[in-house]
Structure formats: C-alpha cells, structure tokens
Design an enzyme around this catalytic site. Sequence first.
Site, mmCIF file in Angstrom:
data_model
loop_
_atom_site.group_PDB
_atom_site.id
_atom_site.type_symbol
_atom_site.label_atom_id
_atom_site.label_comp_id
_atom_site.label_asym_id
_atom_site.label_seq_id
_atom_site.Cartn_x
_atom_site.Cartn_y
_atom_site.Cartn_z
ATOM 1 N N LYS A 115 -10.146 2.624 -2.280
ATOM 2 C CA LYS A 115 -10.357 2.057 -0.951
ATOM 3 C C LYS A 115 -11.691 2.503 -0.370
ATOM 4 O O LYS A 115 -11.985 3.697 -0.293
ATOM 5 C CB LYS A 115 -9.201 2.479 -0.052
ATOM 6 C CG LYS A 115 -9.171 1.845 1.323
ATOM 7 C CD LYS A 115 -7.879 2.233 2.026
ATOM 8 C CE LYS A 115 -7.729 1.620 3.385
ATOM 9 N NZ LYS A 115 -6.420 1.955 4.004
ATOM 10 N N GLU A 158 0.830 -1.205 0.000
ATOM 11 C CA GLU A 158 0.000 0.000 0.000
ATOM 12 C C GLU A 158 0.868 1.261 0.000
ATOM 13 O O GLU A 158 1.830 1.370 0.757
ATOM 14 C CB GLU A 158 -0.909 0.000 1.227
ATOM 15 C CG GLU A 158 -1.884 1.168 1.274
ATOM 16 C CD GLU A 158 -2.732 1.182 2.536
ATOM 17 O OE1 GLU A 158 -3.761 1.875 2.540
ATOM 18 O OE2 GLU A 158 -2.355 0.521 3.523
ATOM 19 N N CYS A 201 -5.935 -2.708 2.464
ATOM 20 C CA CYS A 201 -5.637 -2.609 3.886
ATOM 21 C C CYS A 201 -6.881 -2.689 4.769
ATOM 22 O O CYS A 201 -7.381 -3.785 5.014
ATOM 23 C CB CYS A 201 -4.815 -1.359 4.164
ATOM 24 S SG CYS A 201 -3.860 -1.487 5.716
#
Length: 302
Positions: free
Chosen positions: A126, A53, A163
């Site tokens: 995300k 990431e 994540c």
Amino acid sequence: MRKIKSKNASDTRTVLGLIQTRCSPDPAENFARTAEKITQAADRGAHIICTQELFTSEYFCQSENHDYFKLAETIPGPSTSALQKLARRHRVVIIASLFEKRASGLYHNTAAIINARGELQGLYRKMHIPDDPLYYEKFYFTPGDLGFRSWPTERGKLGVCICWDQWYPEAARLTAMQGAEILFYPTAIGWHPSEKARHGVNQHGAWEIMQRSHAVANGCFVAAVNRIGLEKPAGGAGIEFWGQSFVAAPSGEVLARASVDQEEILLVPVDLAQVDLTRTHWPFLRDRRIDAYGDLSKRFID
C-alpha cells in the site's frame, strides 16, 4: 478437482469473486471463514478471487497499540502458503490482503497475488497511508516501495491498490498504464456511528463514485471489496463498516453490488474484450497530453 479451460485469444470472459465478510478478534477463525468462502466461490465458477483488506483480523488501526504488531506475518508465510494450496487445488487466482512483517520494525499493508498454479506471483504494498480518527495506519505501516504494478494471470491482466489508494487517480492511472484490465481494491471502510445520519450517504457515495471514475478514466473494470459489521477493538463507538462491495464496468456502470450488512460471495462475470472496445470508442488514453503533465510530480503549484 474443478477443471477450467485455459484462457486463449477467443476466450476473454472471466468471473470475479469478491469475498465480503465480518471479522472477529480470532485470526484463525477469520482465516478459516475466508478460506471456506474462497472454496465456495471457486466451486461456483469464480476465476479471480479477492479478499477484503486485512481479512485475518478486526481493523486494529482504530488505536495505536504495539500489541497488534503480533498480528503481522512474513510473506511468504503461513497465510500465503495455505492460500497457494487453495489456488492450486481450485485453479483460481487469489488476491489476499495481509499485514506483512518485512523485518523487525518494518511492516507493510500488503496484497499477495497468487496465480492459478499456486505460485506467489507478486506483491503490492500500500502506497498511500492514512492517519485519520480511528484510521491510524501510519503507526503500523511503512509506505509501499514496490510502486504501482500489474500482473498477467491466466484470467486477465490485473492490478491491485489498497483502500486509501482508491482516492488517488494517479494510482489507478499508473496501474492501468501497465496494461491492467481489472483494478482490485481490497478495502476496510465504514462510518463513524455518530456521523452516519448526517454524512453517511455522501461518504459512501463519494467512495463509490471515485472508484467508478477510475473505471471510466482508464477504460477498465474496477472491483472494490469491503467488510461488514461494527468493530470496536479499541472500545468506544468503533467503526460500522458499510460493505457494499461492487464491480464497475469500463463505462462506470455498477455491474453488481453486495449488501450493507450481510456476508456475501459476490460473483461477477466480465468480458475483458470490453476494455479494448471502450478504450477504442472513448480514447482517453490516446488523448492524454503527457507533455503538459510535468507539474504532477510537484506537491503544489505555488
């Protein structure tokens, strides 16, 4: 140029390449390091290569600092252009996690999916944005608006989450329901040094177990890519990133795991035929009671 065979009905094997590195305050240095490792991974036989990431910088979300917005870039932009050339040259799929500047005042934590022809095939923004001590991402990132997606590539159908998304079974499920055979999770996660002795083993265990459970529940491969090193961009004790990038099989078995503190190119051969085999023998998707799940769209059932 390295030649690879095109995937066909009888060729279900592919090699995943996970790039685990440390990061410095110099974005150009970080990009060059990862680009070199992408080349090395391709030369060693990788077909799908994924970065950690926000690989071009230290994990800057440890503080709320407007200066860090200067790290963002457009997509398409300089990084995706360079990575597209790499993908085309080596005939590999690249998943790259970047800080996207979509418009003035509008930024995302975004993964770019680049196919083996060097085309920018798609984006994932995300969806779940944390706001925890030293993980102040809500200051920087607008929640994603593209939904959960998957993409057919030359080496299999893949999905990407990022994540904090990894803690949500809904994200994995909705991605797998679009046919993803492999779920990739570019990640930046580690220990607060003061908590490591007391909570470190359990924190890492929860992170790995959660993602292995996604593999089991959805009958697919899961690949998590993390960084290493102690980073202190905001001063203080910083975050000690725990590395340990890994790939889990549809059974939840860990096929390979990187170290805690070393830069690595983790190469993991997988056979995508296992997805169909596992889903046939463990038919969890078949037995879902979709007629009973309506309340999942609620925040809480009072």
